[in-house]
Every structure is written in C-alpha cells, then in structure tokens.
Scaffold this motif. Structure first.
Motif, PDB file in Angstrom:
ATOM      1  N   PRO A 287       0.819  -1.216   0.000  1.00 20.69           N
ATOM      2  CA  PRO A 287       0.000   0.000   0.000  1.00 20.69           C
ATOM      3  C   PRO A 287       0.852   1.265   0.000  1.00 20.69           C
ATOM      4  CG  PRO A 287       0.134  -0.907   2.212  1.00 20.69           C
ATOM      5  CD  PRO A 287       0.863  -1.878   1.321  1.00 20.69           C
ATOM      6  N   LYS A 288       0.315   2.320  -0.570  1.00 22.97           N
ATOM      7  CA  LYS A 288       0.988   3.609  -0.596  1.00 22.97           C
ATOM      8  C   LYS A 288       0.587   4.359   0.679  1.00 22.97           C
ATOM      9  CE  LYS A 288       0.992   3.734  -5.640  1.00 22.97           C
ATOM     10  NZ  LYS A 288       2.411   3.341  -5.748  1.00 22.97           N
ATOM     11  N   LYS A 289       1.438   4.256   1.689  1.00 25.16           N
ATOM     12  CA  LYS A 289       1.100   4.755   3.031  1.00 25.16           C
ATOM     13  C   LYS A 289       0.888   6.263   3.027  1.00 25.16           C
ATOM     14  CE  LYS A 289       3.513   1.045   5.507  1.00 25.16           C
ATOM     15  NZ  LYS A 289       3.900   0.282   4.313  1.00 25.16           N
ATOM     16  N   LEU A 290       1.752   6.999   2.359  1.00 22.51           N
ATOM     17  CA  LEU A 290       1.627   8.457   2.342  1.00 22.51           C
ATOM     18  C   LEU A 290       0.316   8.873   1.684  1.00 22.51           C
ATOM     19  CD1 LEU A 290       2.837  11.206   2.950  1.00 22.51           C
ATOM     20  CD2 LEU A 290       4.021  11.099   0.737  1.00 22.51           C
ATOM     21  N   LEU A 291      -0.028   8.218   0.595  1.00 26.32           N
ATOM     22  CA  LEU A 291      -1.276   8.545  -0.089  1.00 26.32           C
ATOM     23  C   LEU A 291      -2.480   8.242   0.794  1.00 26.32           C
ATOM     24  CD1 LEU A 291      -2.671   9.479  -2.677  1.00 26.32           C
ATOM     25  CD2 LEU A 291      -2.598   7.113  -3.489  1.00 26.32           C
ATOM     26  N   ILE A 292      -2.420   7.147   1.548  1.00 23.07           N
ATOM     27  CA  ILE A 292      -3.519   6.799   2.456  1.00 23.07           C
ATOM     28  C   ILE A 292      -3.665   7.852   3.547  1.00 23.07           C
ATOM     29  CG2 ILE A 292      -4.281   5.111   4.175  1.00 23.07           C
ATOM     30  CD1 ILE A 292      -3.063   2.943   2.452  1.00 23.07           C
ATOM     31  N   LEU A 293      -2.537   8.303   4.110  1.00 18.08           N
ATOM     32  CA  LEU A 293      -2.581   9.336   5.155  1.00 18.08           C
ATOM     33  C   LEU A 293      -3.169  10.634   4.618  1.00 18.08           C
ATOM     34  CD1 LEU A 293       0.820   8.844   7.009  1.00 18.08           C
ATOM     35  CD2 LEU A 293      -1.457   8.242   7.814  1.00 18.08           C
TER      36      LEU A 293
END
Length: 355
Positions: free
Chosen positions: A328-334
C-alpha cells in the motif's frame, strides 16, 4: 447577523469565502482533533494492509504481414521451383487480443500447478496452494468474512455433494478454485500500446520472488500460445505432406521396378503389344514421378512456411524481482484520510452553522 458569522449573502446565496475561513478558523481545534484521529486511523489502515509487489515485463511481438515475411525466401524458393504465393496471409491473432488470452480461464488454469518459491526460499509449492492458503489479509477482513465462512460451513454440512479441490476440472470448478482464479485474474494486467504494439504484462503478488516467477511464466506461456496458434495449420500441412510423400515415393518406386522388370524380361522383342505395354509402364512411371516430385517440392514449401510462421518476440523489459513494494501507498492513504476528514468536518460545521 455578525460579519464573522455571515457565511451566505442573502439574495443569491453566494458563499463568502472570507467569512467561511474565519468561521472555520475559530473551530480549528475541533478540526485538528478530527485530523489527528484521521492520521492515526490512516496509519492503522496503512500498516494493516499486506505489502504487494509488482513485476512488469515488456515484450514486442512480431506483427509483420505474412505476405512480406514469405517474400524474404521468395528468391530461394523460386530457384527450387516452389511458389510461396499461396503461403501468404494475414495474422488473425493480433496483440490486441493478448489481454483476453491471458485472462481466459484455460490460460490461467495452466498456471495453477506451476511451482513457486517464497523470497526466504523456505517453501516451494504450487501457485494454486500459495494463493489459496498463504495469502495475508488485513485484520478486519477476518471479521468481515466470518459470517460468510459460517454460511459456507452450513452449506457444506447440509450439502450431499462434496467438492474436491485436488481435482482440476475446467468445465466444473469448485468455489475455492473459482475464487483463486478470480484473484489471479485481478492480479494480472496486460496492456497493449496501440501505436507501438508493445505488450506490458504486470503481475502483483504479496511475495516479490513469486511475483517475478509468475510474470516470467505468463510471458513464456503467452509466447508458446501464440507460436502454437500461428504454426498449427502449417505443421498439420507439413505432417500431411510427409505422409502423402511417403505413399507417392513407394508408388513411384513400384512403377519404376515394374518398368525395369518388363524391359529386362522382353529384350530383343519387337511387337505392337510390347510397345503398347512399354508405353503404358513408362507413362505410369512418369506420372508417379511427377506426383512424387510435386509433393517433394510442397514438403520444402511447408517446411519454410512453418519456419516463417514462427513469431519472434523481443523482450524489452525482462522479469526481475522487485525491491520495493508497490502497495500500500502509506503516504497517499494518510493524505486521503486527512483530506477527507477535514473536508467532512468543514462541511459538517458549515451545515450546522447555516441551520
């Protein structure tokens, strides 16, 4: 009404952005709390999702028209008395159909028994077993799937037919096999550039080494499938020509021996019946030789056709083990959680103020 609270102008109901910003600034503590909760929630979601690794393979298939291809050997074939004009034709399997081929059920089912090894090289299993029993999921998926598993258990309890996952029948798949097939189809993407006809194949798996292995296997099977399709007609023609050529060779040798035996047994004989029989045997030998010679030329033509119909693929980007996870793209989720929470909180405050 106070200027700071004057969010909407009276006649046209237009939004006063300055007043709206001032109103939201007064409620910034509430919005910051909401955004803080969103950040924590986003972190939990981002770190709960299993990592996925994507392997990309790029290949350029040969798409030359068969007419021009056969023309490459036209001069050589003409010297041998072979006409390759009848061998020309159009390729019916264009690269635009490659996504449908890869996503088809028979093609994907061929991948089930393929052996794969995880990145720690601790386990070697079939691709089917890996996707069916070794997939990680977020913690909330167990809660969501619990009722479905209960229903499946009840259905299996009252069902009189038992499904065996060890037997793979493409015509009648079990629920587990169908689920694995659907998951594999979703994890495999094929894109064809309309201008360059470059085929991009991407495979997403939870293990980087397995992702590369599956991508390489799919690329190889796709090349084999296209080659088999392009050459199957020519190979059948070649097999038939070889069979008929053997029969014509035997007939020619038989006619040749009969003519020779007649000549040896009738030396110094001059009669009308002798000349008639001699002419008949000579004509029969000539006829069988012409058939044999024609088939021999056709055999060489069919061999050239099989070679020319075999496509050539240029591997632009071979399969390699990915070093970084694609999701998963953690920064995008945040960012998404924070933005949506801020947007939702602001909308709630504005609606509450208006009413």
């Amino acid at each position: 009404m106070d200027n700071n609270n004057h969010i909407l102008s009276s006649p046209q109901q237009e939004i006063d952005l300055i007043a709206l910003a001032a109103y939201l600034w007064k409620r910034k503590r509430l919005l910051l709390k909401c955004c803080g909760i969103a950040v924590i929630t986003g972190l939990v979601v981002a770190f709960s999702l299993p990592k996925e690794y994507t392997t990309t393979v790029k290949l350029a298939p040969e798409t030359t028209d068969a007419t021009s291809k056969m023309g490459n050997l036209g001069g050589l074939a003409a010297m041998a008395g072979i006409d390759l004009g009848s061998a020309a034709g159009q390729d019916a399997l264009s690269p635009n159909l490659y996504p449908d081929i890869v996503h088809s059920t028979p093609f994907l089912l061929e991948l089930f028994p393929e052996k794969v090894t995880d990145k720690e090289k601790k386990q070697t299993m079939s691709l089917y077993d890996y996707m069916a029993d070794h997939q990680r999921a977020a913690w909330w998926s167990a809660v969501v799937k619990a009722p479905l598993k209960g229903l499946a258990a009840l259905r299996a309890l009252f069902s009189h037919t038992e499904e065996s996952d060890s037997v793979l029948n493409p015509f009648l798949l079990t629920r587990k096999q169908e689920a694995v097939l659907r998951d594999l189809r979703q994890r495999t993407t094929v894109f064809v550039d309309k201008k360059t006809m470059v085929v991009t194949l991407a495979v997403e798996m939870q293990d980087p080494l397995i992702s590369a292995e599956v991508a390489r296997s799919i690329a190889g099977k796709l090349q084999t499938y296209i080659t088999r399709y392009r050459t199957q007609k020519a190979k059948k023609d070649l097999e038939f020509t070889e069979k008929v050529l053997k029969e014509s060779r035997a007939a020619y040798y038989k006619a040749q021996q009969a003519y020779a035996a007649f000549e040896d047994g009738n030396k110094n004989i001059i009669s009308a019946s002798y000349r008639t029989e001699q002419e008949r045997l000579r004509n029969e030998m000539t006829l069988t030789f012409n058939v044999y010679n024609t088939l021999a030329q056709k055999l060489e033509q069919d061999k050239l056709r099989v070679q020319e119909q075999t496509p050539v693929y240029t591997i632009i980007e071979p399969a390699s083990v990915p070093l970084k996870a694609s999701s998963p793209k953690k920064l995008l989720i945040l960012v998404a959680f924070t933005f949506l929470t801020f947007l939702g909180g602001s909308g709630y405050l504005v609606i509450k103020k208006i009413h």
